[in-house]
Enzyme design. Structure first.
Site, PDB file in Angstrom:
ATOM      1  N   SER A  28      -4.134   1.140  -8.416  1.00  0.00           N
ATOM      2  CA  SER A  28      -3.156   2.123  -7.949  1.00  0.00           C
ATOM      3  C   SER A  28      -1.794   1.528  -7.611  1.00  0.00           C
ATOM      4  O   SER A  28      -0.937   2.230  -7.084  1.00  0.00           O
ATOM      5  CB  SER A  28      -3.706   2.868  -6.731  1.00  0.00           C
ATOM      6  OG  SER A  28      -4.137   1.956  -5.753  1.00  0.00           O
ATOM      7  N   THR A  86       0.922   6.750   2.718  1.00  0.00           N
ATOM      8  CA  THR A  86       0.059   6.618   1.559  1.00  0.00           C
ATOM      9  C   THR A  86      -0.714   7.930   1.417  1.00  0.00           C
ATOM     10  O   THR A  86      -0.831   8.690   2.365  1.00  0.00           O
ATOM     11  CB  THR A  86      -0.868   5.388   1.695  1.00  0.00           C
ATOM     12  OG1 THR A  86      -1.759   5.323   0.586  1.00  0.00           O
ATOM     13  CG2 THR A  86      -1.681   5.425   2.964  1.00  0.00           C
ATOM     14  N   THR A 140       3.751   1.604  -5.761  1.00  0.00           N
ATOM     15  CA  THR A 140       2.553   2.264  -6.286  1.00  0.00           C
ATOM     16  C   THR A 140       2.694   2.550  -7.784  1.00  0.00           C
ATOM     17  O   THR A 140       3.813   2.602  -8.311  1.00  0.00           O
ATOM     18  CB  THR A 140       2.325   3.606  -5.552  1.00  0.00           C
ATOM     19  OG1 THR A 140       1.046   4.145  -5.907  1.00  0.00           O
ATOM     20  CG2 THR A 140       3.382   4.626  -5.907  1.00  0.00           C
TER      21      THR A 140
HETATM   22  N1  GLY Z   1       1.532   8.012  -2.562  1.00  0.00           N
HETATM   23  C1  GLY Z   1       1.573   7.684  -3.903  1.00  0.00           C
HETATM   24  C2  GLY Z   1       1.879   8.804  -4.792  1.00  0.00           C
HETATM   25  O1  GLY Z   1       1.584   9.947  -4.499  1.00  0.00           O
HETATM   26  O2  GLY Z   1       2.411   8.563  -5.843  1.00  0.00           O
END
Ligand code: GLY
Length: 320
Positions: free
Chosen positions: A77, A230, A197
């Site tokens: 991720s 997050t 991310t």
């Molecule tokens: N928190 C990561 C995303 O939604 O892309």
């Protein structure tokens, strides 16, 4: 009422440095301190701590810390090894911010291993805050970054498996870890943060989450504190999540209270049952806190060279 914060799951030590700090997790009042999301944050904190030990700035520390996770092919991720979008392309989002409000970000970035470092270059070498897509990649290449294939065999296999049904959901599995968000304070009390991310697995091409957006995935105000998020980015963006956490701390809430109230804003307005959102925060006094919608949010606190893996309290309790 704010519930008790968390239970310590794991503690291990490294060499301490700097002035003696109070040990009491949640109420320590001085830096250095490093805080990051999920259990993989431990490796990131180790690198951030070692950067501070070597005399690096707090901005250097957060950048170096999250780069470890960006380069990890086993993390599905973040960065290299991140699961791709529905077209099979890995696209990355990241941002970085210091105590003075300087910040930079990249979104929908392809083929570059370290979006956080490109974000820092955006901050330091351009008059802009956020670069996207092809422009962000061209900028990265102009700054000396190399073009690399970020789709690992494991991620490609997962995408091929997903394609069999091609079910599109914005659900983030509550058990699945996603963004690495890190906030830190050096021995002089200077704050900085970083967030990176690959976003939602098998997302629509072009989808950008909260992580590159200042005030959503990350916010830092040197006078007040810093926060990272997050979980499902759409839910975080809708509530300007980390800006909200910092503003609540400005109004007098503790980091834990501010994170809980920010989660409650989401819970009151959105159908939270199928997604997770978690916040962590550090205030200018060095106190920390975290809160999530669902149980299972772990984060890592580093003080005195000791890394503690902690469980955040949550709106939904375990077993509910
Ligand atoms: N928190 C990561 C995303 O939604 O892309």
């Amino acid at each position: 009422m704010i519930s008790a914060l968390m239970g310590v799951k794991n503690v291990f030590s490294a060499l301490p440095f700097g002035a003696l700090r109070r040990q009491n997790a949640g109420s320590s009042t001085e830096g250095p301190v490093v805080l990051s999301t999920w259990d993989f944050g431990r490796k990131a904190n180790q690198e951030a701590w070692s950067t501070l030990e070597k005399g690096g700035s707090v901005l250097d520390a957060v950048e170096a810390g999250v780069r470890v996770i960006e380069a990890d092919p086993n993390n599905s991720s973040v960065g290299y090894g991140g699961f791709p979008d529905r077209e099979g392309k890995v696209t990355l989002d990241a941002c970085i911010m210091d105590a003075d409000g300087n910040c930079g970000g990249v979104c929908f970035l392809e083929d570059i291993m370290h979006p956080i470092s490109v974000a820092r270059k955006v901050m330091e070498n351009t008059p802009h805050v956020l670069l996207a897509g092809e422009g962000a990649r061209e900028f990265a290449l102009s700054q000396g970054f190399s073009r690399e294939n970020l789709l690992t065999p494991k991620a490609r296999d997962a995408w091929k498996e997903w394609k069999k049904e091609s079910l599109y959901k914005t659900e983030i599995n509550r058990e699945r870890h996603d963004t690495i968000g890190m906030v830190a304070m050096d021995a002089k009390g200077r704050l900085a943060g970083a967030c990176t991310t690959s976003g939602l697995s098998f997302k629509l091409r072009g989808r950008v989450g909260d992580s590159p957006i200042i005030g959503a995935g990350l916010y830092v105000d040197g006078e007040v504190g810093a926060a990272a998020a997050t979980g499902l980015g759409e839910a975080v963006i809708k509530t300007a999540g980390t800006f909200l956490v910092v503003e609540l701390m400005r109004q007098g809430m503790s980091p834990a209270e501010a994170c809980e109230e920010a989660v409650m804003r989401i819970v009151r307005k959105q159908d939270y049952r199928d997604f997770q959102v978690c916040f962590l925060a550090l205030n200018a006094a060095g106190e920390h806190g975290a809160f999530s919608i669902h149980p299972g949010f772990t984060y890592v606190l580093t003080r005195n060279g000791e890394h503690e893996m902690l469980n955040a309290d949550s709106f939904i309790k375990k077993g509910e």
